[in-house]
Design a protein around this motif. Structure first.
Motif, mmCIF file in Angstrom:
data_model
loop_
_atom_site.group_PDB
_atom_site.id
_atom_site.type_symbol
_atom_site.label_atom_id
_atom_site.label_comp_id
_atom_site.label_asym_id
_atom_site.label_seq_id
_atom_site.Cartn_x
_atom_site.Cartn_y
_atom_site.Cartn_z
ATOM 1 N N LEU A 1 0.743 -1.384 -0.052
ATOM 2 C CA LEU A 1 0.232 0.029 0.199
ATOM 3 C C LEU A 1 0.842 1.220 -0.122
ATOM 4 O O LEU A 1 0.392 2.456 -0.626
ATOM 5 C CB LEU A 1 -0.620 -0.063 1.758
ATOM 6 C CG LEU A 1 -1.851 -0.700 1.177
ATOM 7 C CD1 LEU A 1 -2.764 0.631 -0.121
ATOM 8 C CD2 LEU A 1 -2.546 -2.001 0.356
ATOM 9 N N MET B 1 -0.719 2.559 -3.036
ATOM 10 C CA MET B 1 -2.076 4.332 -3.157
ATOM 11 C C MET B 1 -1.092 5.447 -1.889
ATOM 12 O O MET B 1 -1.535 6.353 -2.639
ATOM 13 C CB MET B 1 -2.943 4.000 -2.313
ATOM 14 C CG MET B 1 -3.836 2.575 -2.943
ATOM 15 S SD MET B 1 -5.197 1.786 -1.995
ATOM 16 C CE MET B 1 -5.928 3.479 -3.090
ATOM 17 N N GLY C 1 -13.840 -0.092 -5.342
ATOM 18 C CA GLY C 1 -15.140 -0.079 -5.837
ATOM 19 C C GLY C 1 -15.487 -0.728 -5.968
ATOM 20 O O GLY C 1 -15.148 -2.262 -6.703
HETATM 21 C C1 LIG Z 1 5.848 3.545 -7.701
HETATM 22 C C2 LIG Z 1 5.588 2.269 -8.081
HETATM 23 C C3 LIG Z 1 3.472 1.903 -8.040
HETATM 24 C C4 LIG Z 1 3.995 0.734 -8.235
HETATM 25 C C5 LIG Z 1 2.755 0.333 -8.829
HETATM 26 C C6 LIG Z 1 2.245 -1.623 -9.449
HETATM 27 C C7 LIG Z 1 0.614 -1.783 -9.177
HETATM 28 C C8 LIG Z 1 0.559 -3.191 -8.851
HETATM 29 C C9 LIG Z 1 -0.551 -3.967 -8.633
HETATM 30 C C10 LIG Z 1 -0.609 -3.881 -7.508
HETATM 31 C C11 LIG Z 1 -2.203 -3.773 -7.432
HETATM 32 C C12 LIG Z 1 -2.951 -4.603 -6.505
HETATM 33 C C13 LIG Z 1 -3.042 -4.116 -5.444
HETATM 34 C C14 LIG Z 1 -4.387 -2.977 -5.175
HETATM 35 C C15 LIG Z 1 -4.585 -3.379 -3.651
HETATM 36 C C16 LIG Z 1 -5.972 -2.400 -3.244
HETATM 37 C C17 LIG Z 1 -6.335 -1.777 -2.112
HETATM 38 C C18 LIG Z 1 -7.617 -1.596 -1.918
HETATM 39 C C19 LIG Z 1 -7.607 -0.251 -1.640
HETATM 40 C C20 LIG Z 1 -8.789 -0.046 -1.359
HETATM 41 O O1 LIG Z 1 -10.136 -0.950 -1.667
HETATM 42 S S1 LIG Z 1 -9.055 1.911 -1.657
HETATM 43 C C21 LIG Z 1 -10.635 2.005 -0.959
HETATM 44 C C22 LIG Z 1 -11.468 1.928 -1.989
HETATM 45 N N1 LIG Z 1 -12.594 2.361 -2.153
HETATM 46 C C23 LIG Z 1 -13.584 2.608 -3.447
HETATM 47 O O2 LIG Z 1 -13.404 2.780 -4.346
HETATM 48 C C24 LIG Z 1 -14.813 3.417 -3.088
HETATM 49 C C25 LIG Z 1 -15.760 3.413 -4.383
HETATM 50 N N2 LIG Z 1 -16.523 4.688 -4.427
HETATM 51 C C26 LIG Z 1 -16.703 5.877 -5.231
HETATM 52 O O3 LIG Z 1 -15.938 5.782 -5.728
HETATM 53 C C27 LIG Z 1 -17.653 6.763 -4.836
HETATM 54 O O4 LIG Z 1 -18.481 6.773 -3.217
HETATM 55 C C28 LIG Z 1 -18.486 6.592 -6.177
HETATM 56 C C29 LIG Z 1 -18.351 6.804 -7.429
HETATM 57 C C30 LIG Z 1 -19.608 5.029 -6.487
HETATM 58 C C31 LIG Z 1 -19.433 7.418 -6.290
HETATM 59 O O5 LIG Z 1 -19.175 8.900 -5.599
HETATM 60 P P1 LIG Z 1 -20.102 10.099 -5.831
HETATM 61 O O6 LIG Z 1 -19.053 11.561 -5.098
HETATM 62 O O7 LIG Z 1 -21.081 9.743 -4.427
HETATM 63 O O8 LIG Z 1 -21.072 9.994 -6.706
HETATM 64 P P2 LIG Z 1 -21.828 10.269 -7.834
HETATM 65 O O9 LIG Z 1 -22.690 11.601 -7.409
HETATM 66 O O10 LIG Z 1 -21.682 9.253 -7.908
HETATM 67 O O11 LIG Z 1 -21.198 10.739 -8.902
HETATM 68 C C32 LIG Z 1 -21.113 12.447 -8.858
HETATM 69 C C33 LIG Z 1 -20.136 12.660 -10.159
HETATM 70 O O12 LIG Z 1 -18.826 12.128 -10.416
HETATM 71 C C34 LIG Z 1 -18.180 11.771 -11.773
HETATM 72 N N3 LIG Z 1 -17.183 10.687 -10.483
HETATM 73 C C35 LIG Z 1 -17.225 10.150 -9.348
HETATM 74 N N4 LIG Z 1 -16.531 9.179 -8.950
HETATM 75 C C36 LIG Z 1 -15.310 9.892 -10.129
HETATM 76 C C37 LIG Z 1 -14.071 9.475 -10.095
HETATM 77 N N5 LIG Z 1 -13.443 8.531 -9.671
HETATM 78 N N6 LIG Z 1 -13.156 9.961 -11.179
HETATM 79 C C38 LIG Z 1 -14.038 10.979 -11.548
HETATM 80 N N7 LIG Z 1 -15.698 11.374 -11.625
HETATM 81 C C39 LIG Z 1 -15.903 10.834 -11.016
HETATM 82 C C40 LIG Z 1 -19.562 10.017 -11.726
HETATM 83 O O13 LIG Z 1 -19.483 9.960 -12.293
HETATM 84 C C41 LIG Z 1 -20.257 11.533 -11.597
HETATM 85 O O14 LIG Z 1 -20.491 12.644 -12.596
HETATM 86 P P3 LIG Z 1 -21.855 13.315 -13.033
HETATM 87 O O15 LIG Z 1 -22.219 14.434 -12.716
HETATM 88 O O16 LIG Z 1 -22.590 12.077 -14.141
HETATM 89 O O17 LIG Z 1 -21.324 13.338 -14.717
#
Ligand SMILES: CCCCCCCCCC/C=C\CCCCC/C=C/C(=O)SCCNC(=O)CCNC(=O)[C@H](O)C(C)(C)COP(=O)(O)OP(=O)(O)OC[C@H]1O[C@@H](n2cnc3c(N)ncnc32)[C@H](O)[C@@H]1OP(=O)(O)O
Ligand SMILES: Cc1cc2nc3c(=O)[nH]c(=O)nc-3n(C[C@H](O)[C@H](O)[C@H](O)COP(=O)(O)OP(=O)(O)OC[C@H]3O[C@@H](n4cnc5c(N)ncnc54)[C@H](O)[C@@H]3O)c2cc1C
Length: 634
Positions: A113, A117, A408
């Motif tokens: 993480l 992240m 998500g």
């Molecule tokens: C430096 C080296 C880097 C090395 C990287 C290597 C990677 C290796 C691979 C690793 C692989 C795996 C490891 C992964 C580990 C992960 C561990 C887990 C972590 C987590 O889980 S963190 C927590 C995650 N939680 C969520 O995702 C929550 C989900 N919920 C939401 O996102 C929001 O609540 C929602 C989107 C469902 C709703 O949000 P809300 O504010 O209510 O908005 P709405 O009313 O629905 O929509 C309003 C408008 O906003 C737009 N919108 C919503 N979200 C986004 C966004 N993210 N971006 C842009 N726009 C967004 C939506 O479309 C609406 O627009 P509109 O009004 O229709 O125009």
């Protein structure tokens, strides 16, 4: 005298007369010959280190010992970063995911993480000054961070998060608090024992007004003693708002409130690649095992056949084999969109943000759910041995199915995609990645079952299902239902439309990549067969969508079914050569069923012998419990 390398005779035969250059496919998947060389050097550098090998299988350790052992190796890996032959970022990418990293850290990386992240949150949302202060410290591992967003009571609904950050203009400080049990941060990786800092998502309150969720940097533990700081359980002091919107006590709204969700978008993009790597592992294990395993009778009186010769087994394994290419190519396209969108956003141009959000939600939900289903099919295709912990299927499945929930929950993301599709279709605006929704579908509605004709069917289904969903919404509206009720009552249609859109993107990515790619004729032939197999497979699986939205007939379907089984037979001879092209080392597969040499039974036997229960003939518990029972004459 050099020791004869054992190779299972059936696998050896499978590998003879391969009609294509396996290395060409390896280079394609790695991103070029140089990347393959770099990857192999890095793998040798890491996997040759004896200190990174497990003295005993992890499954036989206690929870605490597993944690300690993974932390020991994770820290050792970080010490090896500096001398890595592949450079820092490529090494980190390899060590954080389902490939090389999982060969060393089988239970998970306690530092993941921090890199996946915490650092991306600083990079994506920190101000220049904040990055100057924290990024070097983070990269030098002088701090270990996590991303603390989810609470006991809320993971999906971010606007419902309860953790509060109240700005005190007098002290110019934020007071963070978890006002209730359900507000406790729950789930963040590394939060329990490893991280001493966290990016905490909290509702920002200033001048009595809630300005929504924002990221805050919070120190969790003392940097020397690692003891939790005072009051850390339910009251946090001295956090700092990342990407400060408080200027001299006044809140300045960001250009888009969703930019605070940017870290999740990044992870959704990289998760698509990561679940594909896990799927490649599962397909390799199941395919090699299915060519070693001989069972039952195909032709009466003949020798037991390789189970891969059953059409039923080909039907289980060849679609997931094709999917690994489809998902990789789609993930590559999404990665490119992410970079373009991100560069534009840094310049203040947010035009691609809706496309990026829509597509990252769609692909993350599709790749994770399809990969989870395919991994389970691979596990089942290996019979009883597939169920063993040492097969590695349980671990691979656990990692892939987690991705259906984290970053998500998939249903929620499908509904986000639907919101974006309905808006694009209705407003006929934007929609770089959904251009087909703008304007009417042109051309005759007749069906042709060529590759191009099938892609047109996918497009018709994607447009048609959005229109069906919109018709449902409008129908509810005419009945006087409020928009939120109409939306909820159309959810089934909305999700189908979202899934059809995601599948269209994957299908077009696969087809376009074959058109654009500089491939030799033999590689193009086998990849085209896989492409055609996969797009027909999905069409047959979801034929209702196509009947609903096109002039597909029963005859067309029967024709496609025949084409499908012909392709199974055509691809079967190259199954082992195709998984060999993934170039996954035995240590990465970590499964006696999938080893390159096919020496399955000896390796299974050796693995079973490692169990603590097999270190003695009679376990001590016999004398404590079983013997008294046997004597008790119940
Ligand atoms: C430096 C080296 C880097 C090395 C990287 C290597 C990677 C290796 C691979 C690793 C692989 C795996 C490891 C992964 C580990 C992960 C561990 C887990 C972590 C987590 O889980 S963190 C927590 C995650 N939680 C969520 O995702 C929550 C989900 N919920 C939401 O996102 C929001 O609540 C929602 C989107 C469902 C709703 O949000 P809300 O504010 O209510 O908005 P709405 O009313 O629905 O929509 C309003 C408008 O906003 C737009 N919108 C919503 N979200 C986004 C966004 N993210 N971006 C842009 N726009 C967004 C939506 O479309 C609406 O627009 P509109 O009004 O229709 O125009
Ligand atoms: C392995 C793993 C690692 C994780 N790591 C982290 C981490 O490091 N940091 C972090 O902050 N979080 C982390 N999480 C938490 C994760 O982000 C949440 O579990 C995820 O966002 C789902 O939220 P939830 O648990 O509240 O599920 P819920 O949203 O409560 O889901 C329960 C059910 O409700 C349904 N539902 C919810 N909302 C709607 C809606 N609007 N419409 C229709 N149906 C709906 C869902 O579809 C689901 O069927 C991790 C989770 C896992 C499994």
């Amino acid at each position: 005298m050099s020791k004869e390398i054992y190779e299972n005779p059936d696998l050896k035969k499978e590998r003879q007369n391969c009609p294509f250059n396996k290395e060409e496919i390896t280079h394609l998947l790695d991103g070029g010959k140089e990347k393959t060389i770099e990857r192999k050097q890095l793998e040798n550098y890491i996997l040759s280190d004896e200190q990174l090998k497990d003295a005993v299988p992890m499954e036989y350790l206690s929870h605490a010992d597993k944690y300690a052992e993974e932390l020991r190796k994770a820290c050792l890996l970080m010490h090896k970063l500096a001398d890595s032959p592949a450079g820092q970022v490529p090494t980190l990418r390899a060590l954080m995911g389902a490939g090389l990293g999982s060969a060393v850290l089988k239970e998970g990386n306690p530092l993941a993480l921090h890199y996946v992240m915490f650092i991306p949150a600083l990079m994506g949302q920190g101000t220049i000054d904040q990055q100057a202060k924290w990024l070097e410290k983070a990269y030098n591992l002088n701090m270990i961070g996590t991303y603390a967003q989810t609470e006991l009571g809320h993971g999906t609904f971010l606007r419902g998060l309860e953790t509060r950050a109240t700005y005190d203009p007098k002290t110019q400080e934020f007071i963070l608090e978890s006002p209730s049990l359900t507000a406790y941060k729950w789930w963040p990786g590394s939060l329990g024992k490893t991280a001493n800092y966290a990016v905490v998502m909290a509702q920002l309150y200033t001048k009595g007004k809630c300005e929504g969720t924002h990221p805050f940097m919070v120190q969790l533990r003392d940097e020397e003693t690692h003891e939790p700081l005072p009051g850390i359980v339910n009251m946090w002091l001295n956090p700092v708002c990342i990407s400060s919107y408080i200027h001299y006590g006044t809140y300045v709204k960001p250009t888009n409130s969703k930019l605070s969700y940017a870290t999740m978008v990044f992870v959704r993009v990289v998760v698509c690649q990561d679940v594909t790597t896990n799927l490649r592992k599962a397909v390799t294990i199941a395919t090699r095992y299915s060519c070693v395993r001989r069972q039952s009778e195909l032709k009466p009186g003949d020798r037991e056949p390789q189970v891969m010769d059953y059409q039923a087994q080909q039907n289980k394994l060849l679609p997931p084999l094709a999917a690994t290419f489809a998902f990789q190519l789609a993930a590559d396209h999404l990665w490119n969109l992410y970079h373009t969108a991100n560069n534009n956003i840094e310049q203040g141009d947010l035009e691609l943000l809706p496309d990026l959000h829509g597509l990252s939600c769609a692909l993350k939900a599709l790749c994770s759910s399809e990969a989870a289903n395919f991994v389970e099919v691979c596990r089942q295709s290996c019979g009883g041995h597939g169920y063993m912990s040492c097969s590695n299927f349980p671990r691979i499945y656990g990692q892939v199915t987690a991705a259906e929930t984290y970053e998500g929950e998939n249903t929620v993301l499908w509904l986000q995609v639907a919101r974006y599709l309905v808006k694009t279709r209705k407003e006929q605006s934007g929609g770089l990645s959904v251009k087909y929704l703008i304007g009417e579908e042109k051309g005759p509605k007749t069906v042709d079952t060529t590759l191009e004709g099938i892609v047109k069917l996918y497009r018709r289904a994607a447009v048609g299902l959005v229109d069906v969903a919109i018709a449902e919404l409008d129908k509810s509206g005419r009945k006087g239902e409020a928009p939120h009720d109409a939306w909820n009552h159309a959810a089934v249609y909305l999700i189908k439309a979202a899934q059809a859109h995601a599948r269209l993107f994957v299908v077009e990515s696969f087809v376009d990549s074959l058109k654009e790619g500089k491939l030799s004729a033999p590689v193009r032939t086998v990849l085209s067969q896989l492409c055609e197999l996969f797009i027909i497979y999905w069409l047959l699986e979801r034929s209702g969508d196509f009947f609903l939205c096109s002039n597909l007939t029963k005859q067309d379907l029967l024709l496609l079914n025949s084409k499908y089984v012909e392709l199974l037979a055509a691809i079967r001879p190259q199954a082992v050569n195709l998984v060999d092209s993934f170039d996954l080392r035995d240590e990465v597969l970590n499964s006696p069923l999938g080893c390159w040499d096919g020496n399955v039974y000896q390796r299974l036997f050796d693995e079973a012998a490692k169990s603590p229960l097999n270190q003695s003939n009679v376990h001590e518990s016999f004398h404590k419990y079983l013997k008294p029972l046997l004597k008790s004459n119940l």
